[in-house]
Design an enzyme around this catalytic site. Structure first.
Site, PDB file in Angstrom:
ATOM      1  CG  HIS A  92     -30.114   0.567  25.591  1.00  0.00           C
ATOM      2  ND1 HIS A  92     -29.612   1.697  26.194  1.00  0.00           N
ATOM      3  CD2 HIS A  92     -31.470   0.631  25.776  1.00  0.00           C
ATOM      4  CE1 HIS A  92     -30.593   2.407  26.695  1.00  0.00           C
ATOM      5  NE2 HIS A  92     -31.725   1.783  26.454  1.00  0.00           N
ATOM      6  CG  HIS A 125     -33.020  -0.328  33.804  1.00  0.00           C
ATOM      7  ND1 HIS A 125     -32.075   0.533  33.286  1.00  0.00           N
ATOM      8  CD2 HIS A 125     -34.114  -0.188  33.020  1.00  0.00           C
ATOM      9  CE1 HIS A 125     -32.574   1.175  32.247  1.00  0.00           C
ATOM     10  NE2 HIS A 125     -33.815   0.760  32.066  1.00  0.00           N
TER      11      HIS A 125
END
Length: 626
Positions: A175, A129
């Site tokens: 991110h 992830h």
């Protein structure tokens, strides 16, 4: 033979502790005598019989046992203390030392041995992830280094979040809407190509969280095709009713993401008049409606917010809290997390031009079409039509499995579910992977840069099948039973087998750690925890007694574990050093898939808290199934 360890106390006094060599435990002596037919040495033929009959290792040949014996004899000749007239076979002490050799007494098979010709949906797949993050989810750097480390450890699914760079003409991996520093997409792709198959030859799947314009999607497609070349696999038709097999796409790279048109459609949000208020800035942009958690000292309260996406300001918060403008400090961190969660789920809005043509080159590269459910999860568990991947947060999966777990199991028989950590795991912690595995979820996505017990479980599961990153799911998660029912992990089943685990002894700490690492004034006080992790009915925790002041502890204790679903069970082994006044120190750990455990005496290498194998620390254990 023994030596002495000295520890200084109060600057003036020395404490001396004798250190003796470990001797064979009674079980080893009895076993040696049995297979050596009472003789003082064990011949090559007798060693082979031990490997076949007790260790249940039928692949060993007479040549193997002869080579083992030859190596022992050569080692004996190099020893200055060798006897003048040594025996021709293994002595008891040499046999005892042989049992500590991992090369011959590994607890797991080192080769791929599962059937690799079933569709991808029939396998648990080692999944990362936010694979590009070096640390926490909010402010760490993005880099290709953690991607490389993951691939070197056998991870087969790499996640990349794609965003336009600051000038909107290139692609960053970052991110989104956090303080993380970006890395270029091209650098990540080049590293994936170089390291994709250093650990495993089975396919690498790249999951893309796509926040790109059609122009940049076309650019991404060009990068992917140019860098991967013939390594890239993509279907020849838009109609995919079954995923390819790991064997058929060995050495290939697959792309999984939302097709461009579906991605744009998923961005549309229907406004709710009851939840909207006009904004001071007069923006006509659509708003995001969602839920945010606010930490007010001790309690956690949930508030419904409406966000103006043009300037990222909260304009209404329902729940006895009303504000306009930037969120105050109590909301700021949680707000970033919620934005990140919504983006991963494909729920945020952006300025877009409807009906923009998407790049055909980008869409055709997608082997595994992905989607994020809008509305009840159950509505998206339709097993008819083309195969697909569905992404659920750990919380969504737990809620859904509590209500309709059988539908999830049926869905994963043909389709793929990816589970990802909840957004509040800012420290890159992880959840218990069994919440996904029990219901057949193939891609249980983990923050590989973290550490802790949950990551140990993940590493343990994927030590199975030669560590290739693909583990065949048990048959009961792939097929229905004769009554057309599917597996229910909450239902208590009859005991299938009982695992007996005997912990004899351990060594190697005095080599890998300094004399005062565990205790400044004496040798360590070690004990071993032996636990079962799996379906709720199989969970168990046992531990040995504490052996005081000994770098070479001998426990000689046995435990029994009845197992109802051994196919999903893991054996967690952890050594700790007892401390009366503080938290017990960590001394090593490992996690082993019980379905693959070899019977007999086994040398068990231990790992550090991040999962790296310690150089010397090992346990001698015995496993038996009844």
């Amino acid at each position: 033979m023994s030596n002495v360890h000295e520890y200084r106390m109060f600057k003036y006094f020395n404490r001396k502790f004798a250190v003796s060599d470990q001797s064979p435990p009674p079980d080893v002596k009895e076993l040696f005598s049995s297979f050596a037919d009472g003789a003082p040495a064990m011949s090559a033929d007798q060693l082979l019989r031990f490997l076949h009959d007790h260790q249940l290792e039928p692949h060993y040949t007479a040549e193997d046992s002869a080579r083992i014996l030859q190596n022992v004899l050569q080692s004996r000749q190099q020893n200055d203390d060798a006897e003048c007239d040594p025996p021709d076979g293994l002595t008891l002490d040499e046999f005892f030392r042989f049992l500590f050799l991992v090369d011959y007494n590994d607890p797991l098979k080192s080769q791929v041995h599962h059937d690799m010709n079933a569709p991808l949906s029939h396998y648990f797949i080692y999944t990362g992830h936010n694979s590009y993050l070096t640390g926490n989810q909010l402010s760490s750097d993005c880099s290709d280094v953690p991607i490389i480390k993951s691939l070197q450890r056998g991870v087969r699914v790499i996640e990349l979040d794609l965003w336009p760079n600051s000038t909107k003409d290139d692609i960053d991996v970052v991110h989104g809407r956090t303080l993380t520093a970006p890395v270029s997409l091209i650098q990540c792709l080049k590293s994936i190509k170089e390291y994709a198959f250093v650990k495993s030859e089975y396919p690498v799947i790249i999951t893309l969280e796509d926040h790109l314009t059609p122009f940049l999607q076309a650019k991404a497609a060009e990068m992917i095709t140019q860098i991967f070349g013939d390594m890239l696999y993509y279907p020849q038709t838009d109609l995919v009713t079954e995923f390819p097999t790991p064997e058929s796409v060995k050495g290939r790279i697959l792309i999984s993401t939302k097709p461009p048109k579906e991605y744009l459609e998923s961005k549309q949000f229907k406004d709710s008049d009851s939840e909207r208020e006009s904004v001071d800035e007069g923006s006509a942009s659509p708003c995001i409606i969602g839920e945010v958690e606010v930490d007010e000292k001790v309690s956690i309260k949930k508030y419904l917010f409406i966000l103006n996406p043009s300037n990222s300001r909260i304009v209404t918060v329902k729940g006895n809290l009303l504000m306009k403008g930037r969120p105050h400090h109590a909301l700021s961190v949680k707000w970033k997390l919620m934005r990140s969660d919504l983006e991963e789920e494909g729920l945020t809005t952006r300025d877009k031009k409807p009906d923009q043509p998407s790049a055909f080159e980008y869409k055709r590269l997608i082997t595994i079409h992905a989607g994020k459910p809008k509305g009840p999860v159950r509505d998206h568990l339709n097993i008819a039509g083309d195969v697909k991947r569905l992404s659920l947060s750990e919380q969504e999966l737990e809620r859904a499995s509590a209500s309709y777990g059988s539908d999830i199991v049926r869905f994963t028989q043909k389709n793929i579910i990816r589970v990802y950590p909840r957004g509040t795991r800012v420290t890159s912690s992880n959840y218990r992977p069994h919440i996904g595995w029990m219901y057949g979820a193939q891609m249980v996505a983990f923050n590989m840069q973290g550490h802790g017990k949950s990551l140990w479980y993940m590493q343990g599961m994927f030590r199975a099948n030669g560590g290739c990153g693909y583990v065949k799911k048990p048959l009961f998660l792939i097929e229905e039973d004769p009554e057309n029912k599917v597996f229910d992990p909450k239902r208590t089943s009859p005991v299938k087998t009982t695992l007996k685990v005997k912990v004899y002894m351990g060594n190697g700490w005095s080599t890998d750690f300094s004399k005062t690492y565990f205790d400044a004034f004496s040798p360590p006080d070690f004990y071993t925890k032996v636990c079962i992790v799996g379906v709720p009915a199989d969970k168990a925790n046992k531990k040995t007694k504490v052996i005081q002041d000994d770098w070479f502890p001998v426990w000689d204790e046995e435990f029994e574990f009845p197992l109802t679903v051994p196919e999903l069970a893991l054996l967690r082994i952890e050594v700790r050093e007892y401390d009366k006044h503080e938290k017990d120190d960590f001394g090593g750990q490992t996690c082993l898939p019980i379905s693959e455990l070899k019977s007999g005496f086994r040398a068990i290498p231990l790992h550090d808290e991040k999962g790296e194998q310690l150089k010397s620390v090992k346990l001698l254990m015995r496993f038996q199934f009844t």
